[in-house]
Design a protein around this motif. Structure first.
Motif, mmCIF file in Angstrom:
data_model
loop_
_atom_site.group_PDB
_atom_site.id
_atom_site.type_symbol
_atom_site.label_atom_id
_atom_site.label_comp_id
_atom_site.label_asym_id
_atom_site.label_seq_id
_atom_site.Cartn_x
_atom_site.Cartn_y
_atom_site.Cartn_z
ATOM 1 N N GLY A 10 35.076 -33.781 0.028
ATOM 2 C CA GLY A 10 34.053 -33.073 0.794
ATOM 3 C C GLY A 10 34.645 -32.189 1.868
ATOM 4 O O GLY A 10 34.179 -31.066 2.095
ATOM 5 N N PHE A 11 35.697 -32.697 2.533
ATOM 6 C CA PHE A 11 36.352 -31.904 3.579
ATOM 7 C C PHE A 11 37.000 -30.658 2.990
ATOM 8 O O PHE A 11 36.849 -29.549 3.521
ATOM 9 N N LEU A 12 37.718 -30.838 1.862
ATOM 10 C CA LEU A 12 38.355 -29.685 1.215
ATOM 11 C C LEU A 12 37.316 -28.682 0.729
ATOM 12 O O LEU A 12 37.524 -27.463 0.822
ATOM 13 N N ARG A 13 36.187 -29.201 0.230
ATOM 14 C CA ARG A 13 35.136 -28.312 -0.242
ATOM 15 C C ARG A 13 34.572 -27.479 0.912
ATOM 16 O O ARG A 13 34.333 -26.273 0.763
ATOM 17 N N ASN A 14 34.382 -28.106 2.068
ATOM 18 C CA ASN A 14 33.871 -27.383 3.232
ATOM 19 C C ASN A 14 34.855 -26.320 3.705
ATOM 20 O O ASN A 14 34.460 -25.214 4.107
ATOM 21 N N ILE A 15 36.149 -26.655 3.657
ATOM 22 C CA ILE A 15 37.177 -25.683 4.053
ATOM 23 C C ILE A 15 37.156 -24.480 3.113
ATOM 24 O O ILE A 15 37.173 -23.318 3.541
ATOM 25 N N LEU A 16 37.098 -24.745 1.811
ATOM 26 C CA LEU A 16 37.083 -23.659 0.827
ATOM 27 C C LEU A 16 35.828 -22.804 0.961
ATOM 28 O O LEU A 16 35.886 -21.577 0.849
ATOM 29 N N LEU A 17 34.680 -23.461 1.218
ATOM 30 C CA LEU A 17 33.441 -22.707 1.398
ATOM 31 C C LEU A 17 33.516 -21.835 2.647
ATOM 32 O O LEU A 17 33.039 -20.693 2.637
ATOM 33 N N SER A 18 34.120 -22.354 3.710
ATOM 34 C CA SER A 18 34.255 -21.569 4.935
ATOM 35 C C SER A 18 35.088 -20.311 4.685
ATOM 36 O O SER A 18 34.727 -19.215 5.127
ATOM 37 N N TYR A 19 36.198 -20.494 3.959
ATOM 38 C CA TYR A 19 37.029 -19.330 3.630
ATOM 39 C C TYR A 19 36.285 -18.366 2.710
ATOM 40 O O TYR A 19 36.463 -17.143 2.796
ATOM 41 N N ALA A 20 35.441 -18.906 1.844
ATOM 42 C CA ALA A 20 34.645 -18.046 0.953
ATOM 43 C C ALA A 20 33.650 -17.220 1.760
ATOM 44 O O ALA A 20 33.485 -16.014 1.519
ATOM 45 N N TYR A 21 32.971 -17.842 2.733
ATOM 46 C CA TYR A 21 32.034 -17.115 3.586
ATOM 47 C C TYR A 21 32.754 -16.023 4.375
ATOM 48 O O TYR A 21 32.249 -14.896 4.502
ATOM 49 N N ILE A 22 33.935 -16.360 4.897
ATOM 50 C CA ILE A 22 34.715 -15.366 5.638
ATOM 51 C C ILE A 22 35.107 -14.206 4.730
ATOM 52 O O ILE A 22 34.995 -13.031 5.107
ATOM 53 N N GLY A 23 35.562 -14.531 3.510
ATOM 54 C CA GLY A 23 35.973 -13.486 2.573
ATOM 55 C C GLY A 23 34.830 -12.572 2.181
ATOM 56 O O GLY A 23 34.991 -11.337 2.134
ATOM 57 N N VAL A 24 33.652 -13.148 1.923
ATOM 58 C CA VAL A 24 32.482 -12.338 1.554
ATOM 59 C C VAL A 24 32.070 -11.438 2.711
ATOM 60 O O VAL A 24 31.778 -10.248 2.529
ATOM 61 N N TRP A 25 32.064 -11.997 3.937
ATOM 62 C CA TRP A 25 31.676 -11.194 5.089
ATOM 63 C C TRP A 25 32.665 -10.047 5.330
ATOM 64 O O TRP A 25 32.249 -8.904 5.601
ATOM 65 N N PHE A 253 24.528 -14.178 8.266
ATOM 66 C CA PHE A 253 23.747 -15.411 8.365
ATOM 67 C C PHE A 253 24.525 -16.594 7.787
ATOM 68 O O PHE A 253 24.590 -17.666 8.381
ATOM 69 N N LEU A 254 25.144 -16.395 6.641
ATOM 70 C CA LEU A 254 25.913 -17.465 6.024
ATOM 71 C C LEU A 254 27.128 -17.842 6.859
ATOM 72 O O LEU A 254 27.406 -19.022 7.081
ATOM 73 N N LEU A 255 27.844 -16.825 7.335
ATOM 74 C CA LEU A 255 29.076 -17.084 8.085
ATOM 75 C C LEU A 255 28.787 -17.818 9.389
ATOM 76 O O LEU A 255 29.418 -18.819 9.713
ATOM 77 N N VAL A 256 27.814 -17.308 10.158
ATOM 78 C CA VAL A 256 27.498 -17.918 11.446
ATOM 79 C C VAL A 256 26.791 -19.250 11.254
ATOM 80 O O VAL A 256 27.060 -20.224 11.960
ATOM 81 N N GLY A 257 25.883 -19.311 10.261
ATOM 82 C CA GLY A 257 25.132 -20.542 10.041
ATOM 83 C C GLY A 257 25.980 -21.666 9.479
ATOM 84 O O GLY A 257 25.800 -22.832 9.845
ATOM 85 N N LYS A 258 26.931 -21.347 8.606
ATOM 86 C CA LYS A 258 27.759 -22.385 7.983
ATOM 87 C C LYS A 258 29.051 -22.661 8.739
ATOM 88 O O LYS A 258 29.678 -23.704 8.529
ATOM 89 N N THR A 259 29.473 -21.727 9.591
ATOM 90 C CA THR A 259 30.682 -21.966 10.393
ATOM 91 C C THR A 259 30.297 -21.861 11.873
ATOM 92 O O THR A 259 29.762 -22.791 12.432
ATOM 93 N N SER A 260 30.575 -20.711 12.481
ATOM 94 C CA SER A 260 30.175 -20.495 13.870
ATOM 95 C C SER A 260 30.349 -19.018 14.207
ATOM 96 O O SER A 260 31.038 -18.277 13.498
#
Length: 335
Positions: A10-25, A253-260
């Protein structure tokens, strides 16, 4: 049994999703900036009408937000009184329309890489407004950092071969209006417990921006476009551009809502360096050693500013946790 200290799936998945949100933004922000520069630059697509371009964006966002909320029920609308709409949304929309108008106009006069450099002044303007409005506490350490950021921008501007005073004025005006909009959102909406995601924000703000921009458009750009009978609106170019602008709002919205918001601020530094490298290598913007020194000096200042914000956020969270522990440990007495 898994190894002690090994990161969970779960932790690795959250890290990968965070990087995905950053990459998309970063990709969408990159695309919108390059797309706008391409359309507005007289040497590229050659359509120097920033108000018209912003009107296309606002009309597209208004229609799409209306469909997502009222037809597809993608998100729930936020109930808002007429007084709150007139006292908060309308002035925020006015500032937003001015910010978009001036920032898009700056692409006509300045190189895109230099515009990105000027945008680094946003923390300086936001902090100055916050101190002036007594929303932030004055700190000599922070003020010295703000002066350091400004110095880096001044050094880069000194060696800018495409320096245009009117273009710089437009971009600085856009930053001031945008900073005022962000401060007003905190003052008028967030303080009242109203948080708008990008879709509901566009649902309320985009139509107001369209109306505000329609007035100067009628007097400034419409007469020119009316006389330019050889121009035909390319729906593929402008439709794709407007779709990218709308998608960028969702990515925020995704980047700020899912990360900060702090993650987005740090990612902005990476995005700015990528944009400068792109415009230097592809568009052939001039990049000298003095530019690099100024850019590096400014980005270090912005990075340090983000570091200070992170420290303040961690201290605030630590205080909350300490207060919660004290409340849990307090004995409960019964009569």
């Amino acid at each position: 049994m898994g190894k002690v200290g090994a990161p969970s799936d779960g932790f690795l998945r959250n890290i990968l999703l965070s990087y995905a949100y950053i990459g998309v933004w970063i990709f969408l922000s990159f695309a919108v900036i390059v797309f706008n520069k391409y359309i507005l630059d007289r040497k590229l697509y050659g359509w120097p009408y920033p108000i018209s371009l912003t009107l296309v964006h606002m009309s597209f966002c208004s229609v799409l937000a209306f469909l997502l909320i009222n037809v597809l029920r993608f998100v729930q609308p936020v109930s808002m009184s007429r007084y709150l709409f007139l006292s908060s949304v309308v002035p925020i929309s006015a500032l937003y329309s001015l910010s978009l108008w001036l920032s898009n106009s700056a692409y006509i006069y300045l190189s895109a890489s230099f515009i990105q450099m000027l945008k680094s002044l946003m923390p300086v303007i936001i902090y100055s407004l916050g101190v002036a409005l007594k929303r932030d506490t004055f700190s000599m350490k922070t003020m010295l950092n703000m002066l350091s950021i400004s110095l880096g921008v001044a050094v880069a501007a000194y060696d800018e071969d495409k320096f245009d005073a009117w273009g710089v004025t437009l971009q600085l005006g856009a930053l001031i209006f945008e900073a005022a909009r962000l401060v007003m959102i905190q003052t008028l909406l967030t303080s009242k417990g109203i948080n708008l995601n990008p879709i509901t924000s566009l649902y309320y703000v985009a139509p107001c921006c369209f109306i505000f921009l329609l007035v100067p458009w009628v007097f400034i750009e419409y007469p020119v476009l009316r006389d330019n009978s050889g121009f035909h609106l390319d729906f593929w170019v402008f439709g794709t551009n407007a779709l990218c602008a709308f998608a960028l709002n969702l990515a925020v919205f995704l980047l700020v809502g899912k990360t900060s918001a702090l993650t987005m601020s740090v990612a902005s530094v990476v995005k700015d360096w990528l944009l400068i490298a792109f415009f230097w290598s592809v568009i052939r913007d001039t990049l000298t050693a003095v530019h690099l020194f100024g850019y590096s000096h400014t980005f270090l200042g912005v990075g340090y500013y983000n570091h200070l914000k992170l420290q303040a956020l961690q201290a605030k969270e630590a205080q909350k946790e300490a207060a919660a522990c004290e409340n849990d440990e307090m004995p409960t007495y019964r009569k």
